[in-house]
Write an enzyme that holds these catalytic residues in place. Structure first.
Site, PDB file in Angstrom:
ATOM      1  N   GLU A 177     -24.318  59.138 -25.505  1.00 45.55           N
ATOM      2  CA  GLU A 177     -23.391  59.172 -24.355  1.00 45.55           C
ATOM      3  C   GLU A 177     -23.086  60.608 -23.967  1.00 45.55           C
ATOM      4  O   GLU A 177     -22.817  60.902 -22.821  1.00 45.55           O
ATOM      5  CB  GLU A 177     -22.086  58.441 -24.725  1.00 45.55           C
ATOM      6  N   ASP A 195     -22.871  57.715 -30.509  1.00 46.12           N
ATOM      7  CA  ASP A 195     -23.229  59.085 -30.904  1.00 46.12           C
ATOM      8  C   ASP A 195     -22.018  59.966 -31.216  1.00 46.12           C
ATOM      9  O   ASP A 195     -20.933  59.794 -30.677  1.00 46.12           O
ATOM     10  CB  ASP A 195     -24.095  59.751 -29.825  1.00 46.12           C
TER      11      ASP A 195
HETATM   12 NI    NI Z   1     -16.455  59.678 -25.649  1.00 45.30          NI
END
Ligand code: NI
Length: 389
Positions: free
Chosen positions: A138, A80
């Site tokens: 994340e 991401d």
């Molecule tokens: Ni990172």
């Protein structure tokens, strides 16, 4: 083996750079990483690696199965981007306003594709099964690691490794440490309610601004007076909202902040002491309060046997002097932590900085960039871990 690994890394390098740049131009946020996930899934399929998609909503898992192997190691990349406007001048700059790969997850994804290619090429030399994990989300908690674990991504996995590009170290270096490496990061929100009124008649009010200020000051004593000086902790109050007019005492204020810790007992002590102070101060000033404490990403913990493997691989690849060990823990958070709470794990920083080229900005900076040659070292390390027993 070192020479073979680097030779393979160089062989795939141009292609991996092209994949990274393509992902960089098309950043996706959170769980909405379909395009990136598709690139990862297609790359694995092209290697005849069986692929599962939609794991943890949009995650991708590939299993390179080795005849006779009984153990499995997992290699994880996050996919991401961030909701930040990129301010670099790179020719492959983000094409989407307000979204950009400013934490290097584009490079993580591309490198793991490279590692899958290298390990497929060297399949006859592998002694363990390899699971390639491409993870969404994340950057927000609870995020992709938790979601993929719930979907069973760690089932049958014996150990897991993750890497992160890190521009504060020059290309060609690796850095890690034993035990806690990245912090548990929690957030809290507080409302203090008094009694509003005319600013010239404070005796008829219960002023939540004065009470809030008292609390902000008192909270500074937690790290200095309640935490062992040899432990690390951060208590930062980052929001203080209240009041609309200069001549009115408002009825309430809201405060917010973050707590970063490396040990559970320290985290418990801080969260309970925050509330203790709030109870006492609110009572003393005849106010009421609400206190919402939300635990976030846990501590990223490096387990000794995995650290040993990383050190041995890294030292073989670049020599002792280019392995920075042990680094001091960092009070940032990383959701690789969730895996490391479940099975033996190690997280490693891969140097990505280049002072001569001006590549020095830290992750999440609008001008964050990497020296792409760091991807050779990222691929080399994960490939070499895959080649161990
Ligand atoms: Ni990172």
């Amino acid at each position: 083996m070192k020479d073979i690994i680097f030779e393979k890394c160089h062989q795939h390098f141009d292609d991996i750079v092209a994949i990274r740049r393509d992902i960089h131009q098309h950043p996706e946020i959170g769980f909405d990483v379909e395009r990136t996930a598709c690139i990862a899934a297609d790359a694995l399929e092209a290697l005849d690696i069986p692929v599962r998609t939609g794991i943890g909503r949009t995650g991708v898992v590939g299993d390179l199965e080795i005849d006779g192997a009984t153990r499995c190691i997992a290699l994880r990349a996050d996919m991401d981007a961030l909701p930040i406007q990129e301010q670099t001048d790179v020719p492959f700059k983000s094409r989407i306003d307000g979204k950009a790969h400013l934490c290097g997850h584009d490079a993580h994804t591309a490198m793991l594709i490279g590692t899958a290619r290298i390990l497929s090429n060297l399949k006859s030399q592998l002694k363990v099964n390899i699971r390639f994990i491409f993870q969404p989300c994340e950057e927000a908690y609870p995020g992709g690691a938790q979601a993929m674990i719930s979907d069973g991504v760690l089932d049958g996995v014996d150990e897991i490794y993750g890497i992160h590009v890190f521009p504060l170290y020059p290309v060609g270096k690796y850095a890690t440490c034993p035990g806690p490496m990245l912090a548990q990061s929690d957030i809290f929100e507080i409302t203090i309610t008094g009694r509003g009124g005319h600013a010239a008649f404070p005796h008829l009010t219960v002023d939540p601004i004065v009470i809030g200020a008292e609390f902000v000051n008192a909270a500074q004593s937690i790290v200095s007076r309640n935490v062992d000086p040899l432990d690390s902790a951060v208590v930062s109050i980052t929001q203080f909202h209240g009041g609309d007019a200069k001549n009115v005492i408002p009825p309430s204020v809201t405060l917010g902040g973050t707590v970063r810790t490396l040990k559970q007992e320290v985290q418990k002590r801080i969260s309970s002491q925050l509330e203790n102070l709030l109870v006492g101060i609110a009572k003393a000033y005849e106010a009421t309060y609400t206190f919402a404490y939300q635990e976030g990403c846990p501590v990223t913990y490096n387990h000794d046997p995995c650290v040993e493997k990383v050190l041995s691989s890294a030292k073989t690849l670049v020599g002792d002097e280019d392995v920075i060990y042990p680094i001091s823990p960092i009070l940032g958070g990383e959701d690789f932590a969730c895996y490391s709470q479940q099975i033996p794990a190690c997280f490693v920083m891969v140097g990505a900085g280049n002072e001569q080229e001006g590549i020095v900005n830290m992750c999440h900076h609008p001008q964050f960039d990497i020296d792409e040659s760091c991807m050779l070292y990222g691929m080399a390390l994960t490939a070499s871990l895959g080649l161990m027993k």
